[in-house]
Write an enzyme that holds these catalytic residues in place. Structure first.
Site, mmCIF file in Angstrom:
data_model
loop_
_atom_site.group_PDB
_atom_site.id
_atom_site.type_symbol
_atom_site.label_atom_id
_atom_site.label_comp_id
_atom_site.label_asym_id
_atom_site.label_seq_id
_atom_site.Cartn_x
_atom_site.Cartn_y
_atom_site.Cartn_z
ATOM 1 N N MET A 37 3.319 -5.654 1.898
ATOM 2 C CA MET A 37 2.968 -5.354 3.292
ATOM 3 C C MET A 37 1.520 -4.854 3.343
ATOM 4 O O MET A 37 1.132 -4.143 4.275
ATOM 5 C CB MET A 37 3.930 -4.315 3.862
ATOM 6 C CG MET A 37 5.377 -4.812 3.890
ATOM 7 S SD MET A 37 6.413 -4.049 5.130
ATOM 8 C CE MET A 37 6.390 -2.344 4.615
ATOM 9 N N LYS A 45 10.097 0.288 -8.126
ATOM 10 C CA LYS A 45 10.031 1.503 -7.292
ATOM 11 C C LYS A 45 11.038 1.416 -6.131
ATOM 12 O O LYS A 45 11.719 2.370 -5.810
ATOM 13 C CB LYS A 45 8.586 1.654 -6.805
ATOM 14 C CG LYS A 45 8.374 2.322 -5.489
ATOM 15 C CD LYS A 45 8.194 3.797 -5.648
ATOM 16 C CE LYS A 45 7.840 4.513 -4.383
ATOM 17 N NZ LYS A 45 8.307 3.913 -3.156
ATOM 18 N N HIS A 60 0.632 -2.328 -6.748
ATOM 19 C CA HIS A 60 0.602 -3.755 -6.378
ATOM 20 C C HIS A 60 -0.219 -4.562 -7.392
ATOM 21 O O HIS A 60 0.134 -5.685 -7.728
ATOM 22 C CB HIS A 60 -0.015 -3.925 -4.989
ATOM 23 C CG HIS A 60 0.779 -3.300 -3.879
ATOM 24 N ND1 HIS A 60 0.372 -2.156 -3.233
ATOM 25 C CD2 HIS A 60 1.955 -3.653 -3.308
ATOM 26 C CE1 HIS A 60 1.242 -1.844 -2.302
ATOM 27 N NE2 HIS A 60 2.225 -2.731 -2.321
HETATM 28 O O1 PAF Z 1 8.420 -3.805 -0.538
HETATM 29 C C1 PAF Z 1 7.770 -4.267 0.434
HETATM 30 O O2 PAF Z 1 6.557 -4.102 0.536
HETATM 31 C C2 PAF Z 1 8.510 -5.011 1.533
HETATM 32 O O3 PAF Z 1 9.778 -4.490 1.744
HETATM 33 C C3 PAF Z 1 8.564 -6.527 1.302
HETATM 34 C C4 PAF Z 1 9.340 -6.880 0.044
HETATM 35 C C5 PAF Z 1 7.151 -7.086 1.200
HETATM 36 C C6 PAF Z 1 9.265 -7.226 2.471
HETATM 37 O O4 PAF Z 1 8.603 -6.997 3.680
#
Ligand code: PAF
Length: 283
Positions: free
Chosen positions: A34, A154, A41
């Site tokens: 997101m 996480k 990330h």
């Molecule tokens: O973990 C996240 O950032 C969100 O829940 C995801 C998997 C991108 C789905 O919107």
């Protein structure tokens, strides 16, 4: 030298870019996010690069997984720095649809996950959440058709829900979990950590310390209730309001009585001031 990834914002552009990436029958890994990208990330992207020749990162703040009372409007959006981070990692393609592209007018179909999605953990406090996640991730999988999809451990219940859905619906993607990245003091990296005040930030690592203490006691042979009670107390004493602090089967998330019941995972969710933190560790 890093180059800027291609950015696709609608389905035809996404398919054109994917056709190009797959010209040499390259494998593709998807990292759904997101945005508000942090080192956690980046570690997902690095794992994706080890698994597949081409890496696609989706950035979409999914309204379907937020309740009206939650932080959809204020969720951190940091597009420029996200793109810079992904360029530095040599990501091939960013899939960045808007809400109308993901949920066109008249959208009327949702995935309703069961099994790990109704384990009585996050679902007890955020009943809308896994339906929203499964629906958007199901769409991301059919839009991108990746060979691999990388999710952080996480959000452990989410990882189990998505892995189950991919198998149940024969989506042809291998869901891969990636280890949680922690700050030096043990706090799990999360886009929501920016909400913590300086004082709350100092307290937040108690969650990890408490889980590690329970792991130590479980491995030493303490029974589940005894191993969990002291740590739960440690968390509330530090000023958290606990939603749950539980030990579950690592795969099914069913309650477990002892180490003999299979691999275990400790999972916690707790509020510190206005910020809700979740975390988990393997036993
Ligand atoms: O973990 C996240 O950032 C969100 O829940 C995801 C998997 C991108 C789905 O919107």
């Amino acid at each position: 030298m890093s180059r800027s990834p291609i950015v696709a914002r609608n389905i035809p552009a996404l398919h054109r870019a994917l056709d190009h990436l797959r010209l040499r029958k390259s494998t593709v890994a998807l990292v759904p996010t997101m945005g508000a990208l942090h080192d956690g990330h980046v570690s997902l992207v690095r794992l994706a690069k080890r698994r597949a020749a081409k890496v696609v990162v989706s950035i979409f703040v999914n309204p379907a997984q937020f309740a009206p009372s939650e932080d959809f409007g204020s969720y951190p959006r940091t597009w420029k720095s996200d793109v810079a981070k992904l360029a530095a990692e040599d990501v091939d393609l960013i899939w960045n649809p808007d809400v109308k592209t993901m949920y066109p007018d008249g959208f009327a179909t949702r995935v309703v996950p069961e099994g790990p999605a109704v384990a009585g953990l996050e679902d007890r406090f955020r009943p809308h959440f896994f339906g929203g996640v499964a629906t958007v991730v199901g769409k991301l999988f059919t839009q991108v058709r990746p060979d691999f999809a990388i999710f952080g451990e996480k959000d452990y219940q989410q990882l189990r829900v998505v892995a189950r859905m991919a198998r149940d619906l024969d989506l042809g993607v291998k869901v891969v979990g990636s280890r949680t990245v922690r700050e030096r003091d043990g706090l799990a990296m999360s886009s929501r950590n920016v909400y913590l005040s300086a004082q709350e930030r100092q307290t937040a690592p108690v969650l990890h310390r408490a889980m590690k203490e329970s792991v130590r006691r479980l491995r030493a042979g303490d029974d589940v209730a005894a191993a969990m009670a002291g740590s739960a107390e440690m968390i509330t004493q530090a000023g958290f309001t606990l939603d749950y602090f539980e030990v579950r089967h690592a795969e099914t998330l069913a309650p477990v009585g002892s180490l003999k019941d299979g691999p275990m995972r400790i999972l916690v969710a707790a509020k510190l001031g206005k910020t809700r933190l979740i975390d988990n560790v393997a036993v």
